[in-house]
Write a protein that holds these residues in place. Structure first.
Motif, PDB file in Angstrom:
ATOM      1  N   ARG A 231       0.815  -1.218   0.000  1.00 25.93           N
ATOM      2  CA  ARG A 231       0.000   0.000   0.000  1.00 25.93           C
ATOM      3  C   ARG A 231       0.849   1.269   0.000  1.00 25.93           C
ATOM      4  NH1 ARG A 231      -2.885  -3.041  -1.687  1.00 25.93           N
ATOM      5  NH2 ARG A 231      -4.975  -3.683  -1.048  1.00 25.93           N
ATOM      6  N   CYS A 232       2.132   1.148  -0.233  1.00 17.39           N
ATOM      7  CA  CYS A 232       2.996   2.340  -0.226  1.00 17.39           C
ATOM      8  C   CYS A 232       3.669   2.510  -1.588  1.00 17.39           C
ATOM      9  CB  CYS A 232       4.028   2.265   0.897  1.00 17.39           C
ATOM     10  SG  CYS A 232       5.202   0.923   0.754  1.00 17.39           S
ATOM     11  N   GLU A 233       4.078   3.752  -1.859  1.00 13.90           N
ATOM     12  CA  GLU A 233       4.668   4.077  -3.160  1.00 13.90           C
ATOM     13  C   GLU A 233       6.034   3.438  -3.363  1.00 13.90           C
ATOM     14  OE1 GLU A 233       3.547   8.135  -5.206  1.00 13.90           O
ATOM     15  OE2 GLU A 233       4.338   8.502  -3.193  1.00 13.90           O
ATOM     16  N   ARG A 234       6.824   3.375  -2.278  1.00 16.07           N
ATOM     17  CA  ARG A 234       8.209   2.913  -2.389  1.00 16.07           C
ATOM     18  C   ARG A 234       8.468   1.783  -1.381  1.00 16.07           C
ATOM     19  NH1 ARG A 234      11.415   6.489  -5.286  1.00 16.07           N
ATOM     20  NH2 ARG A 234      10.421   8.476  -5.823  1.00 16.07           N
ATOM     21  N   PRO A 235       7.977   0.580  -1.665  1.00 18.50           N
ATOM     22  CA  PRO A 235       8.131  -0.523  -0.706  1.00 18.50           C
ATOM     23  C   PRO A 235       9.583  -0.931  -0.462  1.00 18.50           C
ATOM     24  CG  PRO A 235       7.248  -1.318  -2.795  1.00 18.50           C
ATOM     25  CD  PRO A 235       7.201   0.171  -2.852  1.00 18.50           C
ATOM     26  N   LEU A 236      10.433  -0.827  -1.475  1.00 16.27           N
ATOM     27  CA  LEU A 236      11.840  -1.202  -1.291  1.00 16.27           C
ATOM     28  C   LEU A 236      12.553  -0.198  -0.394  1.00 16.27           C
ATOM     29  CD1 LEU A 236      12.713  -2.343  -4.932  1.00 16.27           C
ATOM     30  CD2 LEU A 236      12.016  -3.748  -2.976  1.00 16.27           C
ATOM     31  N   ASP A 237      12.230   1.080  -0.558  1.00 16.94           N
ATOM     32  CA  ASP A 237      12.780   2.092   0.337  1.00 16.94           C
ATOM     33  C   ASP A 237      12.304   1.864   1.766  1.00 16.94           C
ATOM     34  OD1 ASP A 237      13.984   3.183  -1.853  1.00 16.94           O
ATOM     35  OD2 ASP A 237      12.716   4.973  -1.952  1.00 16.94           O
ATOM     36  N   LEU A 238      11.043   1.456   1.909  1.00 16.83           N
ATOM     37  CA  LEU A 238      10.493   1.183   3.242  1.00 16.83           C
ATOM     38  C   LEU A 238      11.281   0.074   3.934  1.00 16.83           C
ATOM     39  CD1 LEU A 238       8.325   1.560   5.436  1.00 16.83           C
ATOM     40  CD2 LEU A 238       6.895  -0.075   4.173  1.00 16.83           C
ATOM     41  N   LEU A 239      11.625  -0.975   3.206  1.00 15.34           N
ATOM     42  CA  LEU A 239      12.396  -2.061   3.789  1.00 15.34           C
ATOM     43  C   LEU A 239      13.787  -1.585   4.213  1.00 15.34           C
ATOM     44  CD1 LEU A 239      11.399  -4.989   1.396  1.00 15.34           C
ATOM     45  CD2 LEU A 239      10.710  -4.701   3.779  1.00 15.34           C
ATOM     46  N   ASP A 240      14.386  -0.712   3.425  1.00 15.50           N
ATOM     47  CA  ASP A 240      15.689  -0.149   3.800  1.00 15.50           C
ATOM     48  C   ASP A 240      15.567   0.704   5.066  1.00 15.50           C
ATOM     49  OD1 ASP A 240      17.103  -1.316   1.739  1.00 15.50           O
ATOM     50  OD2 ASP A 240      16.883   0.405   0.387  1.00 15.50           O
ATOM     51  N   GLN A 241      14.490   1.463   5.176  1.00 16.64           N
ATOM     52  CA  GLN A 241      14.264   2.284   6.367  1.00 16.64           C
ATOM     53  C   GLN A 241      14.057   1.407   7.600  1.00 16.64           C
ATOM     54  OE1 GLN A 241      10.930   4.531   4.945  1.00 16.64           O
ATOM     55  NE2 GLN A 241      12.195   5.939   3.743  1.00 16.64           N
ATOM     56  N   ILE A 242      13.353   0.300   7.424  1.00 14.05           N
ATOM     57  CA  ILE A 242      13.148  -0.632   8.533  1.00 14.05           C
ATOM     58  C   ILE A 242      14.489  -1.165   9.030  1.00 14.05           C
ATOM     59  CG2 ILE A 242      12.263  -2.946   9.085  1.00 14.05           C
ATOM     60  CD1 ILE A 242       9.808  -2.283   7.355  1.00 14.05           C
ATOM     61  N   LYS A 243      15.363  -1.526   8.092  1.00 16.88           N
ATOM     62  CA  LYS A 243      16.688  -2.020   8.495  1.00 16.88           C
ATOM     63  C   LYS A 243      17.463  -0.959   9.272  1.00 16.88           C
ATOM     64  CE  LYS A 243      17.709  -3.369   4.292  1.00 16.88           C
ATOM     65  NZ  LYS A 243      18.414  -3.921   3.109  1.00 16.88           N
ATOM     66  N   THR A 244      17.346   0.284   8.864  1.00 14.70           N
ATOM     67  CA  THR A 244      18.026   1.377   9.554  1.00 14.70           C
ATOM     68  C   THR A 244      17.530   1.518  10.989  1.00 14.70           C
ATOM     69  OG1 THR A 244      18.355   2.601   7.487  1.00 14.70           O
ATOM     70  CG2 THR A 244      18.445   3.872   9.521  1.00 14.70           C
ATOM     71  N   ALA A 245      16.230   1.304  11.202  1.00 16.24           N
ATOM     72  CA  ALA A 245      15.622   1.551  12.515  1.00 16.24           C
ATOM     73  C   ALA A 245      15.591   0.313  13.414  1.00 16.24           C
ATOM     74  CB  ALA A 245      14.202   2.075  12.326  1.00 16.24           C
ATOM     75  N   LEU A 246      16.086  -0.822  12.928  1.00 18.58           N
ATOM     76  CA  LEU A 246      16.024  -2.061  13.699  1.00 18.58           C
ATOM     77  C   LEU A 246      17.265  -2.211  14.579  1.00 18.58           C
ATOM     78  CD1 LEU A 246      14.036  -4.499  13.837  1.00 18.58           C
ATOM     79  CD2 LEU A 246      15.546  -5.667  12.207  1.00 18.58           C
ATOM     80  N   LYS A 247      17.054  -2.554  15.837  1.00 13.35           N
ATOM     81  CA  LYS A 247      18.171  -2.819  16.741  1.00 13.35           C
ATOM     82  C   LYS A 247      18.938  -4.065  16.288  1.00 13.35           C
ATOM     83  CE  LYS A 247      16.586  -1.009  21.222  1.00 13.35           C
ATOM     84  NZ  LYS A 247      16.216  -1.414  22.608  1.00 13.35           N
ATOM     85  N   PRO A 248      20.208  -4.167  16.601  1.00 16.32           N
ATOM     86  CA  PRO A 248      20.922  -5.429  16.365  1.00 16.32           C
ATOM     87  C   PRO A 248      20.200  -6.572  17.086  1.00 16.32           C
ATOM     88  CG  PRO A 248      22.460  -3.678  16.916  1.00 16.32           C
ATOM     89  CD  PRO A 248      21.090  -3.117  17.154  1.00 16.32           C
ATOM     90  N   GLY A 249      19.901  -7.626  16.355  1.00 19.91           N
ATOM     91  CA  GLY A 249      19.173  -8.748  16.938  1.00 19.91           C
ATOM     92  C   GLY A 249      17.671  -8.560  16.951  1.00 19.91           C
ATOM     93  N   GLY A 250      17.196  -7.406  16.480  1.00 17.57           N
ATOM     94  CA  GLY A 250      15.762  -7.146  16.431  1.00 17.57           C
ATOM     95  C   GLY A 250      15.078  -7.911  15.311  1.00 17.57           C
ATOM     96  N   VAL A 251      13.745  -7.929  15.331  1.00 20.16           N
ATOM     97  CA  VAL A 251      12.988  -8.669  14.318  1.00 20.16           C
ATOM     98  C   VAL A 251      11.894  -7.786  13.723  1.00 20.16           C
ATOM     99  CG1 VAL A 251      13.419 -10.927  15.354  1.00 20.16           C
ATOM    100  CG2 VAL A 251      11.357  -9.648  15.991  1.00 20.16           C
TER     101      VAL A 251
END
Length: 301
Positions: A196-216
């Protein structure tokens, strides 16, 4: 659909009477269906052995049944449902469907119960994580079901009316454009947002940026995959297209993992099939779509 009921032989006059008559028949059908089928997956159609082994069988537990019963009760509030129908016809000229639902406080969703979340995360029931970020949290009802095992719960949402609801429910609202730069999170949920978003691949990259080490990451996507951008796009198509293929749920799931999950440098910890449930209206008590839900972690370098 086959129904053996006196109601099925009656066809009343008047549009409202016919709508109520049809709703009675539809609700009878909904009560009869085997809800366990919503969670079934033919693993023989999943070619990746490792992916097959990470499947977790879920079922319609008590919390799920309670949502369905509450949806049926709300659907029977005839005057409220007529008001919602008329309001949607008017508001639809200048508001998105999501914002209309937020303004009317209708159409709440259900993805997973608390017990199902424990099973997917493979964690003890007394666990308490530091932080959850729920992306595209809507009215917060799905977030609330997950929130009890987190000390801090953060949310994002585009719709102004939904943002107001989230604020009234005490969630920490983050800026839709800056959330991934503000802090890191133990769990990030992205439930039925990536299509439902314009840039799903960018969203996944942003998620990786905001995820703690060992996070899920808890990610859910409706299959068969069908991208639709509600606002911000004149043709409702994403700027980054995900070419998910396959005829069956299982084939689409495998394709999604191969062309979306793995190239984004995630690996699957566990996954399941669940119904994406939504409160109903004058036509029927609730609606559902087929969801693939994943727990993902970053690949080790």
């Amino acid at each position: 659909m086959s129904l053996s009921s006196p109601w099925s032989k009656i066809r009343p006059r008047g549009s409202l009477a016919r709508a109520l008559h049809d709703k009675v028949l539809q609700d009878q059908y909904l009560r009869q269906i085997d809800k366990n089928e919503w969670y079934q997956c033919d693993l023989g159609l999943v070619p990746d052995v490792d992916l097959r082994n990470k499947f977790l069988q879920l079922d319609p537990d008590q919390e799920t049944i309670e949502f369905l019963e509450e949806s049926e009760k709300k659907s029977d509030w005839i005057l409220t449902q007529v008001w919602h129908m008329l309001a949607k016809m008017f508001l639809g000229w200048f508001m998105t469907q999501t914002s209309i639902n937020g303004w009317l406080q209708r159409g709440s969703m259900f993805v997973v119960s608390r017990q199902q979340l424990f099973k997917l995360l493979k964690c003890p029931q007394d666990v308490v994580y530091e932080s959850l970020l729920d992306l595209g949290a809507g009215d917060g009802k799905v977030t609330e079901r997950m929130s009890s095992i987190f000390r801090d719960v953060f949310v994002t949402e585009i719709s102004p009316s939904m943002r107001n609801l989230l604020h009234s429910r005490g969630f920490h609202l983050l800026d839709i454009d800056k959330w991934y730069t503000l802090r890191k999170f133990d769990v990030i949920s992205c439930l039925n947002v990536i299509d439902r978003c314009e840039r799903p691949l960018d969203l996944l990259d942003q998620i990786k940026t905001a995820l703690k080490p060992g996070g899920v990451v808890l990610l859910a996507v409706v299959l068969p995959f069908s991208a639709y951008v509600e606002s911000g796009s004149s043709n409702h198509k994403p700027l980054q297209e995900l070419l998910v293929s396959g005829e069956t749920f299982e084939e689409q799931l495998h394709s999604f993992v191969e062309i979306v999950v793995k190239p984004a440098n995630f690996e699957v910890v566990s996954w399941s099939r669940v119904p994406y449930l939504c409160e109903g209206d004058l036509q029927q008590s609730y609606y559902w779509l087929d969801d693939a839900i994943f727990v993902l972690k970053m690949k080790e370098s």
